[in-house]
Scaffold this motif. Structure first.
Motif, PDB file in Angstrom:
ATOM      1  N   GLY A   1       0.843  -1.181   0.000  1.00 48.55           N
ATOM      2  CA  GLY A   1       0.000   0.000   0.000  1.00 48.55           C
ATOM      3  C   GLY A   1       0.881   1.234   0.000  1.00 48.55           C
ATOM      4  O   GLY A   1       2.096   1.154  -0.157  1.00 48.55           O
ATOM      5  N   LEU A   2       0.276   2.381   0.170  1.00 48.85           N
ATOM      6  CA  LEU A   2       1.020   3.631   0.276  1.00 48.85           C
ATOM      7  C   LEU A   2       1.082   4.049   1.741  1.00 48.85           C
ATOM      8  O   LEU A   2       0.136   3.839   2.496  1.00 48.85           O
ATOM      9  N   THR A   3       2.182   4.645   2.131  1.00 45.46           N
ATOM     10  CA  THR A   3       2.325   5.149   3.489  1.00 45.46           C
ATOM     11  C   THR A   3       3.263   6.351   3.478  1.00 45.46           C
ATOM     12  O   THR A   3       3.795   6.724   2.438  1.00 45.46           O
ATOM     13  N   ILE A   4       3.477   6.951   4.639  1.00 42.44           N
ATOM     14  CA  ILE A   4       4.234   8.196   4.760  1.00 42.44           C
ATOM     15  C   ILE A   4       5.583   7.931   5.414  1.00 42.44           C
ATOM     16  O   ILE A   4       5.646   7.289   6.465  1.00 42.44           O
ATOM     17  N   LEU A   5       6.647   8.432   4.812  1.00 41.05           N
ATOM     18  CA  LEU A   5       7.986   8.352   5.380  1.00 41.05           C
ATOM     19  C   LEU A   5       8.356   9.703   5.972  1.00 41.05           C
ATOM     20  O   LEU A   5       8.229  10.738   5.314  1.00 41.05           O
ATOM     21  N   ALA A   6       8.816   9.709   7.221  1.00 36.95           N
ATOM     22  CA  ALA A   6       9.130  10.966   7.906  1.00 36.95           C
ATOM     23  C   ALA A   6      10.416  10.831   8.707  1.00 36.95           C
ATOM     24  O   ALA A   6      10.908   9.727   8.952  1.00 36.95           O
ATOM     25  N   ARG A   7      10.949  11.961   9.111  1.00 45.43           N
ATOM     26  CA  ARG A   7      12.096  11.988  10.010  1.00 45.43           C
ATOM     27  C   ARG A   7      11.602  11.661  11.421  1.00 45.43           C
ATOM     28  O   ARG A   7      10.630  12.241  11.893  1.00 45.43           O
TER      29      ARG A   7
ATOM     30  N   GLU B   1      17.114  14.966   5.496  1.00 42.12           N
ATOM     31  CA  GLU B   1      17.772  16.255   5.703  1.00 42.12           C
ATOM     32  C   GLU B   1      16.812  17.386   6.051  1.00 42.12           C
ATOM     33  O   GLU B   1      17.243  18.492   6.354  1.00 42.12           O
ATOM     34  N   SER B   2      15.511  17.131   6.024  1.00 41.87           N
ATOM     35  CA  SER B   2      14.533  18.216   6.183  1.00 41.87           C
ATOM     36  C   SER B   2      14.214  18.558   7.627  1.00 41.87           C
ATOM     37  O   SER B   2      13.528  19.552   7.880  1.00 41.87           O
ATOM     38  N   ASN B   3      14.662  17.723   8.556  1.00 45.48           N
ATOM     39  CA  ASN B   3      14.361  17.929   9.969  1.00 45.48           C
ATOM     40  C   ASN B   3      12.851  18.036  10.219  1.00 45.48           C
ATOM     41  O   ASN B   3      12.382  18.869  11.001  1.00 45.48           O
ATOM     42  N   GLY B   4      12.093  17.185   9.531  1.00 44.36           N
ATOM     43  CA  GLY B   4      10.654  17.128   9.753  1.00 44.36           C
ATOM     44  C   GLY B   4       9.814  18.022   8.870  1.00 44.36           C
ATOM     45  O   GLY B   4       8.579  17.987   8.949  1.00 44.36           O
ATOM     46  N   ARG B   5      10.449  18.797   7.994  1.00 46.74           N
ATOM     47  CA  ARG B   5       9.697  19.740   7.162  1.00 46.74           C
ATOM     48  C   ARG B   5       9.265  19.156   5.821  1.00 46.74           C
ATOM     49  O   ARG B   5       8.595  19.822   5.035  1.00 46.74           O
ATOM     50  N   TYR B   6       9.657  17.910   5.563  1.00 44.78           N
ATOM     51  CA  TYR B   6       9.252  17.260   4.312  1.00 44.78           C
ATOM     52  C   TYR B   6       8.987  15.790   4.594  1.00 44.78           C
ATOM     53  O   TYR B   6       9.743  15.136   5.310  1.00 44.78           O
ATOM     54  N   MET B   7       7.911  15.260   4.000  1.00 40.68           N
ATOM     55  CA  MET B   7       7.562  13.855   4.129  1.00 40.68           C
ATOM     56  C   MET B   7       7.307  13.275   2.754  1.00 40.68           C
ATOM     57  O   MET B   7       6.788  13.959   1.866  1.00 40.68           O
ATOM     58  N   LEU B   8       7.677  12.025   2.581  1.00 41.78           N
ATOM     59  CA  LEU B   8       7.537  11.351   1.289  1.00 41.78           C
ATOM     60  C   LEU B   8       6.429  10.322   1.363  1.00 41.78           C
ATOM     61  O   LEU B   8       6.364   9.537   2.320  1.00 41.78           O
ATOM     62  N   ILE B   9       5.571  10.314   0.361  1.00 47.84           N
ATOM     63  CA  ILE B   9       4.531   9.290   0.247  1.00 47.84           C
ATOM     64  C   ILE B   9       5.009   8.270  -0.773  1.00 47.84           C
ATOM     65  O   ILE B   9       5.323   8.619  -1.917  1.00 47.84           O
ATOM     66  N   ALA B  10       5.096   7.017  -0.351  1.00 49.70           N
ATOM     67  CA  ALA B  10       5.645   5.984  -1.232  1.00 49.70           C
ATOM     68  C   ALA B  10       5.062   4.627  -0.854  1.00 49.70           C
ATOM     69  O   ALA B  10       4.340   4.490   0.142  1.00 49.70           O
TER      70      ALA B  10
ATOM     71  N   THR C   1      -0.588  22.779   5.801  1.00 59.92           N
ATOM     72  CA  THR C   1       0.221  23.257   4.672  1.00 59.92           C
ATOM     73  C   THR C   1       1.651  23.607   5.066  1.00 59.92           C
ATOM     74  O   THR C   1       2.452  23.969   4.214  1.00 59.92           O
ATOM     75  N   GLU C   2       1.979  23.519   6.363  1.00 61.73           N
ATOM     76  CA  GLU C   2       3.317  23.882   6.815  1.00 61.73           C
ATOM     77  C   GLU C   2       4.355  22.840   6.407  1.00 61.73           C
ATOM     78  O   GLU C   2       5.461  23.173   5.985  1.00 61.73           O
ATOM     79  N   ILE C   3       4.009  21.583   6.562  1.00 58.83           N
ATOM     80  CA  ILE C   3       4.919  20.490   6.197  1.00 58.83           C
ATOM     81  C   ILE C   3       4.695  20.140   4.731  1.00 58.83           C
ATOM     82  O   ILE C   3       3.581  19.826   4.313  1.00 58.83           O
ATOM     83  N   LYS C   4       5.754  20.209   3.947  1.00 59.93           N
ATOM     84  CA  LYS C   4       5.645  19.834   2.541  1.00 59.93           C
ATOM     85  C   LYS C   4       5.681  18.307   2.434  1.00 59.93           C
ATOM     86  O   LYS C   4       6.327  17.623   3.235  1.00 59.93           O
ATOM     87  N   TYR C   5       5.014  17.782   1.439  1.00 63.67           N
ATOM     88  CA  TYR C   5       5.023  16.343   1.196  1.00 63.67           C
ATOM     89  C   TYR C   5       4.988  16.116  -0.311  1.00 63.67           C
ATOM     90  O   TYR C   5       4.538  16.981  -1.072  1.00 63.67           O
ATOM     91  N   GLY C   6       5.461  14.958  -0.732  1.00 64.76           N
ATOM     92  CA  GLY C   6       5.506  14.722  -2.164  1.00 64.76           C
ATOM     93  C   GLY C   6       5.702  13.269  -2.534  1.00 64.76           C
ATOM     94  O   GLY C   6       5.723  12.382  -1.673  1.00 64.76           O
TER      95      GLY C   6
ATOM     96  N   GLU D   1       7.198  17.805  14.085  1.00 61.96           N
ATOM     97  CA  GLU D   1       6.336  17.660  12.910  1.00 61.96           C
ATOM     98  C   GLU D   1       5.843  16.219  12.772  1.00 61.96           C
ATOM     99  O   GLU D   1       4.655  15.982  12.495  1.00 61.96           O
ATOM    100  N   ALA D   2       6.746  15.255  12.965  1.00 62.47           N
ATOM    101  CA  ALA D   2       6.360  13.850  12.834  1.00 62.47           C
ATOM    102  C   ALA D   2       5.331  13.468  13.886  1.00 62.47           C
ATOM    103  O   ALA D   2       4.395  12.698  13.620  1.00 62.47           O
TER     104      ALA D   2
END
Length: 215
Positions: free
Chosen positions: A24-30, A101-110, A49-54, A35-36
């Protein structure tokens, strides 16, 4: 012939064997960031909208969001499009590096299998929330090929003999690089080499099982 995620569009041009893996899809975070801790689900991520994700641009996860007509996925796709430079990555490895490297400001959906592997290899990463959606991974063969039935039998045999679950344990949940197996192990970089390299063993085993059951 090759391993690939099963989608409706791809089924129109190739035949697929019985799936050897689902994800399935899930979120990867620091890990261990404010933020996490504030994000518990995909709905939480979509509602701020503060935390970017992609996602990886142009990949199957990107296509999932692009084709979805309902919230929160449609709203998340629009957010990523409006912040494309900050959201999209060119590869899965780039995405994991950005998370690290984002220190919680970016999360990846994969896909969860990729996320689980990254988490097992780097103690600074974590997965968030439950899986959403489900995709099968199978071997694609030429339409009408008799290889489909033969390889499917080989995959079922490996599954019934618990070989596939043992491979997951080896590559995803164990091994000398596993975060859980290494006391005090830390890494300022990112170790992500899943892709085809870590699936070569499984592919070779499938080929061997196929030859054995075809005799």
């Amino acid at each position: 012939m090759g391993d690939i995620a099963v989608t409706r569009a791809r089924e129109q041009v190739v035949d697929f064997t019985y799936p050897f893996m689902t994800s399935g899809l899930t979120i990867l975070a620091r890990r261990s960031t404010t933020e996490a801790k504030s994000i518990r689900s995909v709905a939480d991520l979509a509602g701020q909208t503060e935390i970017k994700y992609g996602v990886v641009a142009g990949g199957s996860t990107y296509q999932f969001f692009k084709s979805h007509k309902f919230d929160p996925f449609r709203r998340m796709y629009e957010f990523m499009m409006n912040n494309s430079d900050d959201c999209f990555v060119r590869s899965y490895e780039e995405g994991v590096h950005r998370v690290h490297e984002s220190n919680g400001r970016y999360m990846l959906i994969a896909e969860s299998n990729l996320v689980d592997y990254a988490v097992s290899q780097n103690c600074n990463l974590t997965s968030i929330g439950r899986e959403f959606t489900s995709t099968g991974f199978a071997i694609a063969v030429k339409t009408g090929s008799d290889l489909r039935e033969k390889i499917s039998r080989a995959i079922l045999s490996l599954k019934e003999d618990h070989v596939l679950s043992e491979l997951r344990e080896k590559w995803w949940e164990g091994g000398q690089n596993s975060c859980r197996m290494s006391e005090g192990w830390t890494d300022s970089g990112v170790q992500v080499k899943l892709s085809m390299e870590s699936l070569i063993g499984a592919a070779l085993l499938l080929a061997w099982q196929f030859r054995r059951t075809s005799k």
